[in-house]
Design a protein around this motif. Structure first.
Motif, PDB file in Angstrom:
ATOM      1  N   TRP A 150       2.753  70.615 -14.081  1.00 44.87           N
ATOM      2  CA  TRP A 150       1.458  69.970 -13.885  1.00 44.87           C
ATOM      3  C   TRP A 150       0.793  70.487 -12.616  1.00 44.87           C
ATOM      4  O   TRP A 150      -0.398  70.796 -12.601  1.00 44.87           O
ATOM      5  CB  TRP A 150       1.641  68.454 -13.800  1.00 44.87           C
ATOM      6  N   PHE A 151       1.573  70.589 -11.554  1.00 45.19           N
ATOM      7  CA  PHE A 151       1.031  71.073 -10.285  1.00 45.19           C
ATOM      8  C   PHE A 151       0.551  72.517 -10.409  1.00 45.19           C
ATOM      9  O   PHE A 151      -0.529  72.867  -9.930  1.00 45.19           O
ATOM     10  CB  PHE A 151       2.092  70.951  -9.188  1.00 45.19           C
ATOM     11  N   ALA A 152       1.336  73.356 -11.058  1.00 48.42           N
ATOM     12  CA  ALA A 152       0.951  74.763 -11.215  1.00 48.42           C
ATOM     13  C   ALA A 152      -0.278  74.901 -12.103  1.00 48.42           C
ATOM     14  O   ALA A 152      -1.128  75.761 -11.868  1.00 48.42           O
ATOM     15  CB  ALA A 152       2.111  75.555 -11.803  1.00 48.42           C
ATOM     16  N   TYR A 153      -0.404  74.055 -13.110  1.00 50.79           N
ATOM     17  CA  TYR A 153      -1.556  74.127 -14.009  1.00 50.79           C
ATOM     18  C   TYR A 153      -2.829  73.642 -13.320  1.00 50.79           C
ATOM     19  O   TYR A 153      -3.883  74.261 -13.430  1.00 50.79           O
ATOM     20  CB  TYR A 153      -1.284  73.297 -15.263  1.00 50.79           C
ATOM     21  N   ASN A 154      -2.736  72.544 -12.604  1.00 52.46           N
ATOM     22  CA  ASN A 154      -3.930  71.946 -12.011  1.00 52.46           C
ATOM     23  C   ASN A 154      -4.373  72.604 -10.712  1.00 52.46           C
ATOM     24  O   ASN A 154      -5.559  72.585 -10.390  1.00 52.46           O
ATOM     25  CB  ASN A 154      -3.708  70.454 -11.770  1.00 52.46           C
ATOM     26  N   PHE A 155      -3.462  73.150  -9.963  1.00 52.99           N
ATOM     27  CA  PHE A 155      -3.810  73.716  -8.669  1.00 52.99           C
ATOM     28  C   PHE A 155      -3.574  75.217  -8.622  1.00 52.99           C
ATOM     29  O   PHE A 155      -3.293  75.768  -7.565  1.00 52.99           O
ATOM     30  CB  PHE A 155      -3.012  73.018  -7.563  1.00 52.99           C
ATOM     31  N   ASN A 156      -3.692  75.886  -9.739  1.00 55.62           N
ATOM     32  CA  ASN A 156      -3.485  77.324  -9.795  1.00 55.62           C
ATOM     33  C   ASN A 156      -4.610  78.034  -9.048  1.00 55.62           C
ATOM     34  O   ASN A 156      -5.764  77.970  -9.420  1.00 55.62           O
ATOM     35  CB  ASN A 156      -3.437  77.796 -11.244  1.00 55.62           C
ATOM     36  N   GLY A 157      -4.258  78.703  -7.987  1.00 57.32           N
ATOM     37  CA  GLY A 157      -5.237  79.446  -7.214  1.00 57.32           C
ATOM     38  C   GLY A 157      -5.879  78.655  -6.094  1.00 57.32           C
ATOM     39  O   GLY A 157      -6.530  79.229  -5.234  1.00 57.32           O
ATOM     40  N   ILE A 158      -5.712  77.348  -6.089  1.00 57.11           N
ATOM     41  CA  ILE A 158      -6.326  76.538  -5.039  1.00 57.11           C
ATOM     42  C   ILE A 158      -5.421  76.475  -3.822  1.00 57.11           C
ATOM     43  O   ILE A 158      -5.869  76.603  -2.695  1.00 57.11           O
ATOM     44  CB  ILE A 158      -6.626  75.111  -5.554  1.00 57.11           C
ATOM     45  N   VAL A 159      -4.156  76.273  -4.069  1.00 57.25           N
ATOM     46  CA  VAL A 159      -3.212  76.085  -2.964  1.00 57.25           C
ATOM     47  C   VAL A 159      -2.672  77.412  -2.522  1.00 57.25           C
ATOM     48  O   VAL A 159      -2.334  78.258  -3.242  1.00 57.25           O
ATOM     49  CB  VAL A 159      -2.060  75.158  -3.391  1.00 57.25           C
TER      50      VAL A 159
END
Length: 120
Positions: free
Chosen positions: A111-120
């Protein structure tokens, strides 16, 4: 009249070798295979993807997502066919631990990788 457990209690199942096999084989195949693939990927990856990198990246995910539950289900069916209660109980506990692994580790990271891909 002892205060301990009786000889016919369920604790006898958990000390059996077949229980440990039913618990350890799926976990060893799943997590052991994934960790082995991760170690190989760390050693081989030099920036350019090759067939070896693709194979071990595939194995990294397949081992704990498919191999662990399918081997546990196979041991449950085998334990039922052989009427081996400790083997079946160990494999069932392994399947429950797999569900916990998915809910507590894999799904939150996905979920974290899908939602914050490229942001973090």
């Amino acid at each position: 009249m002892g205060g301990g457990l009786s000889e016919n209690s369920d604790i006898k199942i958990y000390n059996d070798v077949d229980f440990k096999r039913g618990l350890g084989i799926p976990i060893g195949l799943g997590l052991g295979g994934s960790f082995f693939a991760l170690i190989v990927l760390i050693g081989f990856f030099d920036g350019s993807p090759t067939a070896i990198v693709y194979f071990f990246a595939f194995m990294l995910h397949i081992c704990h997502l498919i191999l662990w539950p399918s081997s546990a289900m196979w041991l449950i069916v085998r334990g039922r066919k052989l009427e081996n209660l400790p083997l079946r109980s160990g494999a069932l506990l392994s399947l429950k631990l797999y569900a916990g692994w998915m809910v507590l580790f894999v799904l939150p990271f996905a979920w974290f990788a899908y939602n914050f891909n490229g942001i973090v």
